[in-house]
Write a protein that holds these residues in place. Structure first.
Motif, short mmCIF file in Angstrom:
data_model
loop_
_atom_site.label_atom_id
_atom_site.label_comp_id
_atom_site.label_asym_id
_atom_site.label_seq_id
_atom_site.Cartn_x
_atom_site.Cartn_y
_atom_site.Cartn_z
N GLU A 9 0.84 -1.19 0.00
CA GLU A 9 0.00 0.00 0.00
C GLU A 9 0.87 1.25 0.00
OE1 GLU A 9 -3.39 0.47 -0.08
OE2 GLU A 9 -3.49 -1.68 -0.53
N LEU A 10 0.49 2.22 -0.78
CA LEU A 10 1.20 3.49 -0.83
C LEU A 10 0.38 4.55 -0.11
CD1 LEU A 10 2.24 3.50 -4.60
CD2 LEU A 10 3.72 3.06 -2.65
N THR A 11 1.05 5.35 0.70
CA THR A 11 0.36 6.48 1.33
C THR A 11 0.14 7.56 0.28
OG1 THR A 11 2.38 7.64 1.93
CG2 THR A 11 1.56 6.00 3.52
N LEU A 12 -0.71 8.51 0.60
CA LEU A 12 -0.95 9.61 -0.34
C LEU A 12 0.34 10.40 -0.60
CD1 LEU A 12 -4.43 10.91 0.87
CD2 LEU A 12 -3.90 9.62 -1.21
N THR A 13 1.14 10.56 0.44
CA THR A 13 2.42 11.27 0.28
C THR A 13 3.34 10.51 -0.67
OG1 THR A 13 2.21 12.13 2.52
CG2 THR A 13 4.40 12.21 1.53
N LYS A 17 -1.60 7.83 -9.87
CA LYS A 17 -2.59 8.87 -9.60
C LYS A 17 -3.98 8.25 -9.40
CE LYS A 17 -1.93 12.70 -11.86
NZ LYS A 17 -1.88 13.69 -12.96
N GLY A 18 -4.32 7.28 -10.24
CA GLY A 18 -5.64 6.66 -10.16
C GLY A 18 -5.74 5.58 -9.09
N GLY A 19 -4.60 5.10 -8.60
CA GLY A 19 -4.61 4.05 -7.59
C GLY A 19 -5.15 2.73 -8.12
N TYR A 20 -4.88 2.43 -9.37
CA TYR A 20 -5.39 1.23 -10.02
C TYR A 20 -4.63 0.00 -9.53
CZ TYR A 20 -7.00 4.98 -13.07
OH TYR A 20 -7.53 6.15 -13.57
N LYS A 21 -5.22 -0.74 -8.60
CA LYS A 21 -4.55 -1.86 -7.92
C LYS A 21 -3.99 -2.90 -8.89
CE LYS A 21 -5.63 -0.68 -3.63
NZ LYS A 21 -4.68 -0.26 -2.67
N LEU A 45 -1.00 -1.46 -10.57
CA LEU A 45 0.10 -1.22 -9.63
C LEU A 45 0.98 -2.47 -9.52
CD1 LEU A 45 -1.61 0.83 -6.78
CD2 LEU A 45 0.32 1.56 -8.18
N LYS A 46 0.35 -3.64 -9.59
CA LYS A 46 1.13 -4.90 -9.55
C LYS A 46 2.15 -4.94 -10.68
CE LYS A 46 -2.18 -7.84 -7.20
NZ LYS A 46 -3.00 -9.05 -7.29
N GLU A 47 1.77 -4.40 -11.84
CA GLU A 47 2.68 -4.35 -12.98
C GLU A 47 3.92 -3.51 -12.65
OE1 GLU A 47 2.81 -2.30 -17.33
OE2 GLU A 47 0.90 -3.16 -16.72
N LEU A 48 3.70 -2.40 -11.93
CA LEU A 48 4.82 -1.54 -11.56
C LEU A 48 5.74 -2.24 -10.56
CD1 LEU A 48 3.08 1.93 -11.11
CD2 LEU A 48 4.20 1.01 -13.14
N TYR A 49 5.17 -3.07 -9.71
CA TYR A 49 5.95 -3.75 -8.67
C TYR A 49 6.82 -4.86 -9.23
CZ TYR A 49 2.68 -1.46 -5.43
OH TYR A 49 1.92 -0.56 -4.74
N LYS A 50 6.52 -5.35 -10.45
CA LYS A 50 7.27 -6.49 -10.99
C LYS A 50 8.76 -6.17 -11.19
CE LYS A 50 6.41 -5.90 -15.96
NZ LYS A 50 7.24 -4.80 -16.13
#
Length: 164
Positions: free
Chosen positions: A2-6, A37-41, A44-49
């Motif tokens: 999970e990412l905080t807003l900051t 920006k959109g918080g697309y879960k 986001l997994k794609e970014l974490y790979k």
């Protein structure tokens, strides 16, 4: 994760800067920025790979594998009778870029930071063995660790390690 807003704001700004600095990849950075920006879960997994984690034991195993290959090559070079064993069989192949990417990334880190292994890590295809090697190296290490003189191996011991 999970990412905080900051954290999201910081990442959005980072991607904005990266898009300005790297015009060739600006589209990719803008896309990543929109995902954050959109918080697309799902996306986001794609970014974490791109992030990996390698344990201390795995790091030690990679280094031990390089040590073993160094021992194989030194021992081979010191042999008077090399029989039918070719130097090609003693080349370190690396790891599979698809299934063992974290080990391959660690090799790159080692190559950049440790001059001791640079000769070993200059393997074909950027050390992409194109097949999983972790299990093979583990078996080889088991045999090598049982050898009484690990840096003065006989031809029989070298063959035994390579055939593990």
């Amino acid at each position: 994760m999970e990412l905080t807003l900051t954290q999201r704001l910081i990442l959005i700004n980072q991607y904005e800067l990266m898009a300005l600095l790297d015009k060739d990849n600006a589209g990719k950075y803008k896309r990543n920025q929109n995902i954050i920006k959109g918080g697309y879960k799902l996306d986001l997994k794609e970014l974490y790979k791109d992030f990996s984690e390698i344990s201390e034991e795995e790091c030690k195993a990679v280094i031990n594998t390089l040590e073993m290959y160094q021992a194989l090559q030194v021992s081979y070079n010191n042999l008077h009778h090399k029989e039918d064993l070719t130097v090609h069989r003693l080349k370190f192949l690396g790891y599979c870029a698809i299934r063992e990417k974290k080990y391959l990334n660690y090799l790159g880190f080692i190559a950049d930071n440790d001059k001791k292994y640079r000769d070993l890590i200059q393997c074909p295809n950027g050390c992409d063995a194109q097949t999983p090697m972790w299990d093979k190296y583990s078996k080889m290490l088991d045999v090598w660790h049982k050898c009484p003189r690990q840096f003065h191996l006989s031809i029989a011991e070298i063959k035994q390690i390579l055939n593990a």
